[in-house]
Design a protein around this motif. Sequence first.
Motif, PDB file in Angstrom:
ATOM      1  N   TYR A 192      40.028 -90.463  21.100  1.00 48.99           N
ATOM      2  CA  TYR A 192      40.804 -89.555  20.250  1.00 48.99           C
ATOM      3  C   TYR A 192      42.071 -89.175  21.014  1.00 48.99           C
ATOM      4  O   TYR A 192      42.050 -89.060  22.238  1.00 48.99           O
ATOM      5  CB  TYR A 192      40.006 -88.287  19.935  1.00 48.99           C
ATOM      6  CG  TYR A 192      38.662 -88.582  19.316  1.00 48.99           C
ATOM      7  CD1 TYR A 192      38.511 -88.701  17.945  1.00 48.99           C
ATOM      8  CD2 TYR A 192      37.534 -88.763  20.124  1.00 48.99           C
ATOM      9  CE1 TYR A 192      37.272 -88.983  17.384  1.00 48.99           C
ATOM     10  CE2 TYR A 192      36.297 -89.040  19.565  1.00 48.99           C
ATOM     11  CZ  TYR A 192      36.173 -89.153  18.201  1.00 48.99           C
ATOM     12  OH  TYR A 192      34.952 -89.431  17.650  1.00 48.99           O
ATOM     13  N   ALA A 193      43.162 -88.965  20.275  1.00 48.36           N
ATOM     14  CA  ALA A 193      44.427 -88.588  20.903  1.00 48.36           C
ATOM     15  C   ALA A 193      44.892 -87.236  20.374  1.00 48.36           C
ATOM     16  O   ALA A 193      44.786 -86.954  19.173  1.00 48.36           O
ATOM     17  CB  ALA A 193      45.489 -89.641  20.623  1.00 48.36           C
ATOM     18  N   ASN A 194      45.366 -86.420  21.284  1.00 39.99           N
ATOM     19  CA  ASN A 194      45.967 -85.128  20.952  1.00 39.99           C
ATOM     20  C   ASN A 194      45.082 -84.271  20.064  1.00 39.99           C
ATOM     21  O   ASN A 194      45.457 -83.928  18.946  1.00 39.99           O
ATOM     22  CB  ASN A 194      47.352 -85.331  20.325  1.00 39.99           C
ATOM     23  CG  ASN A 194      48.292 -86.030  21.268  1.00 39.99           C
ATOM     24  OD1 ASN A 194      48.367 -85.705  22.451  1.00 39.99           O
ATOM     25  ND2 ASN A 194      48.989 -87.039  20.779  1.00 39.99           N
ATOM     26  N   VAL A 195      43.905 -83.936  20.559  1.00 41.64           N
ATOM     27  CA  VAL A 195      42.961 -83.125  19.792  1.00 41.64           C
ATOM     28  C   VAL A 195      42.647 -81.835  20.538  1.00 41.64           C
ATOM     29  O   VAL A 195      42.560 -81.811  21.760  1.00 41.64           O
ATOM     30  CB  VAL A 195      41.647 -83.879  19.509  1.00 41.64           C
ATOM     31  CG1 VAL A 195      41.897 -85.091  18.631  1.00 41.64           C
ATOM     32  CG2 VAL A 195      40.952 -84.298  20.785  1.00 41.64           C
ATOM     33  N   SER A 196      42.508 -80.775  19.783  1.00 43.51           N
ATOM     34  CA  SER A 196      42.019 -79.528  20.370  1.00 43.51           C
ATOM     35  C   SER A 196      40.605 -79.254  19.874  1.00 43.51           C
ATOM     36  O   SER A 196      39.909 -78.408  20.409  1.00 43.51           O
ATOM     37  CB  SER A 196      42.934 -78.356  20.006  1.00 43.51           C
ATOM     38  OG  SER A 196      42.986 -78.192  18.614  1.00 43.51           O
ATOM     39  N   GLU A 197      40.218 -80.014  18.832  1.00 44.70           N
ATOM     40  CA  GLU A 197      38.885 -79.873  18.266  1.00 44.70           C
ATOM     41  C   GLU A 197      38.259 -81.239  18.056  1.00 44.70           C
ATOM     42  O   GLU A 197      38.917 -82.159  17.587  1.00 44.70           O
ATOM     43  CB  GLU A 197      38.963 -79.174  16.913  1.00 44.70           C
ATOM     44  CG  GLU A 197      38.522 -77.744  16.945  1.00 44.70           C
ATOM     45  CD  GLU A 197      38.575 -77.113  15.576  1.00 44.70           C
ATOM     46  OE1 GLU A 197      37.549 -77.173  14.873  1.00 44.70           O
ATOM     47  OE2 GLU A 197      39.630 -76.577  15.232  1.00 44.70           O
ATOM     48  N   PHE A 198      36.991 -81.317  18.402  1.00 50.72           N
ATOM     49  CA  PHE A 198      36.199 -82.498  18.087  1.00 50.72           C
ATOM     50  C   PHE A 198      35.465 -82.123  16.810  1.00 50.72           C
ATOM     51  O   PHE A 198      34.513 -81.350  16.835  1.00 50.72           O
ATOM     52  CB  PHE A 198      35.225 -82.801  19.234  1.00 50.72           C
ATOM     53  CG  PHE A 198      34.337 -83.970  18.968  1.00 50.72           C
ATOM     54  CD1 PHE A 198      34.804 -85.256  19.090  1.00 50.72           C
ATOM     55  CD2 PHE A 198      33.027 -83.775  18.566  1.00 50.72           C
ATOM     56  CE1 PHE A 198      33.993 -86.341  18.834  1.00 50.72           C
ATOM     57  CE2 PHE A 198      32.197 -84.852  18.312  1.00 50.72           C
ATOM     58  CZ  PHE A 198      32.692 -86.142  18.437  1.00 50.72           C
ATOM     59  N   THR A 199      35.939 -82.620  15.679  1.00 50.98           N
ATOM     60  CA  THR A 199      35.403 -82.185  14.382  1.00 50.98           C
ATOM     61  C   THR A 199      34.322 -83.122  13.864  1.00 50.98           C
ATOM     62  O   THR A 199      34.280 -84.299  14.197  1.00 50.98           O
ATOM     63  CB  THR A 199      36.540 -82.094  13.335  1.00 50.98           C
ATOM     64  OG1 THR A 199      37.166 -83.369  13.220  1.00 50.98           O
ATOM     65  CG2 THR A 199      37.566 -81.051  13.730  1.00 50.98           C
ATOM     66  N   GLY A 200      33.438 -82.561  13.070  1.00 51.92           N
ATOM     67  CA  GLY A 200      32.440 -83.343  12.383  1.00 51.92           C
ATOM     68  C   GLY A 200      31.173 -83.632  13.174  1.00 51.92           C
ATOM     69  O   GLY A 200      30.144 -83.914  12.608  1.00 51.92           O
ATOM     70  N   GLY A 201      31.256 -83.597  14.485  1.00 48.81           N
ATOM     71  CA  GLY A 201      30.088 -83.916  15.296  1.00 48.81           C
ATOM     72  C   GLY A 201      29.866 -85.415  15.396  1.00 48.81           C
ATOM     73  O   GLY A 201      30.573 -86.216  14.786  1.00 48.81           O
ATOM     74  N   LEU A 202      28.834 -85.786  16.179  1.00 48.44           N
ATOM     75  CA  LEU A 202      28.558 -87.197  16.419  1.00 48.44           C
ATOM     76  C   LEU A 202      27.076 -87.372  16.689  1.00 48.44           C
ATOM     77  O   LEU A 202      26.503 -86.723  17.573  1.00 48.44           O
ATOM     78  CB  LEU A 202      29.368 -87.672  17.637  1.00 48.44           C
ATOM     79  CG  LEU A 202      29.136 -89.080  18.144  1.00 48.44           C
ATOM     80  CD1 LEU A 202      29.658 -90.091  17.122  1.00 48.44           C
ATOM     81  CD2 LEU A 202      29.842 -89.276  19.476  1.00 48.44           C
ATOM     82  N   GLY A 203      26.440 -88.255  15.944  1.00 44.35           N
ATOM     83  CA  GLY A 203      25.051 -88.592  16.170  1.00 44.35           C
ATOM     84  C   GLY A 203      24.926 -89.794  17.070  1.00 44.35           C
ATOM     85  O   GLY A 203      25.781 -90.687  17.039  1.00 44.35           O
ATOM     86  N   TYR A 204      23.870 -89.821  17.872  1.00 46.27           N
ATOM     87  CA  TYR A 204      23.660 -90.961  18.764  1.00 46.27           C
ATOM     88  C   TYR A 204      22.196 -91.038  19.158  1.00 46.27           C
ATOM     89  O   TYR A 204      21.423 -90.102  18.946  1.00 46.27           O
ATOM     90  CB  TYR A 204      24.554 -90.877  20.010  1.00 46.27           C
ATOM     91  CG  TYR A 204      24.305 -89.657  20.873  1.00 46.27           C
ATOM     92  CD1 TYR A 204      23.496 -89.736  22.003  1.00 46.27           C
ATOM     93  CD2 TYR A 204      24.886 -88.437  20.562  1.00 46.27           C
ATOM     94  CE1 TYR A 204      23.275 -88.619  22.799  1.00 46.27           C
ATOM     95  CE2 TYR A 204      24.674 -87.325  21.346  1.00 46.27           C
ATOM     96  CZ  TYR A 204      23.865 -87.410  22.460  1.00 46.27           C
ATOM     97  OH  TYR A 204      23.638 -86.316  23.238  1.00 46.27           O
TER      98      TYR A 204
END
Length: 149
Positions: A133-145
């Motif tokens: 990701y580039a230029n983010v202040s928030e990691f939105t949505g979450g991530l499953g793994y």
Amino acid sequence: MRWVTVAVVLMLVAALIAPVVAGSDERYSYITVEDVTVQLVKEHAVVTMNYQIDDGIGLLVLLLGKSDLKRKVLDILNFEDAKIQSIDLEHAVVLVNNASNDYGQGSYWFPEHKFEVVVPALTVITPHDTKYYANVSEFTGGLGYFSTD
């Protein structure tokens, strides 16, 4: 002459512990974030942040100790239950316990997360995938793994 020395030292200490200074979005006080990598391992995360420190502050950090630098790094990353594993004048490694939710049978969810600055380059590494990701202040949505164990 003695008062001048005391005044200079106090000004330098004030600069070291000053709150967020106006400037670029990647900047927090005397720290400018270059990139952050979040490596997810089961429910934990190992977070590496590379940064630059303002000229002159590095010497103060070396002379006065790294406690303010550690606090600011943890503030920038903004994770609960985070502990510094290693830190120097250019990068820090932070262990975050319970960064992800454990849903059993090796499945995990890394929820949305907000950093206190704009991160120019964010890398999120799971056991099976890497996201950039580039230029983010928030990691939105979450991530499953899924874990490999």
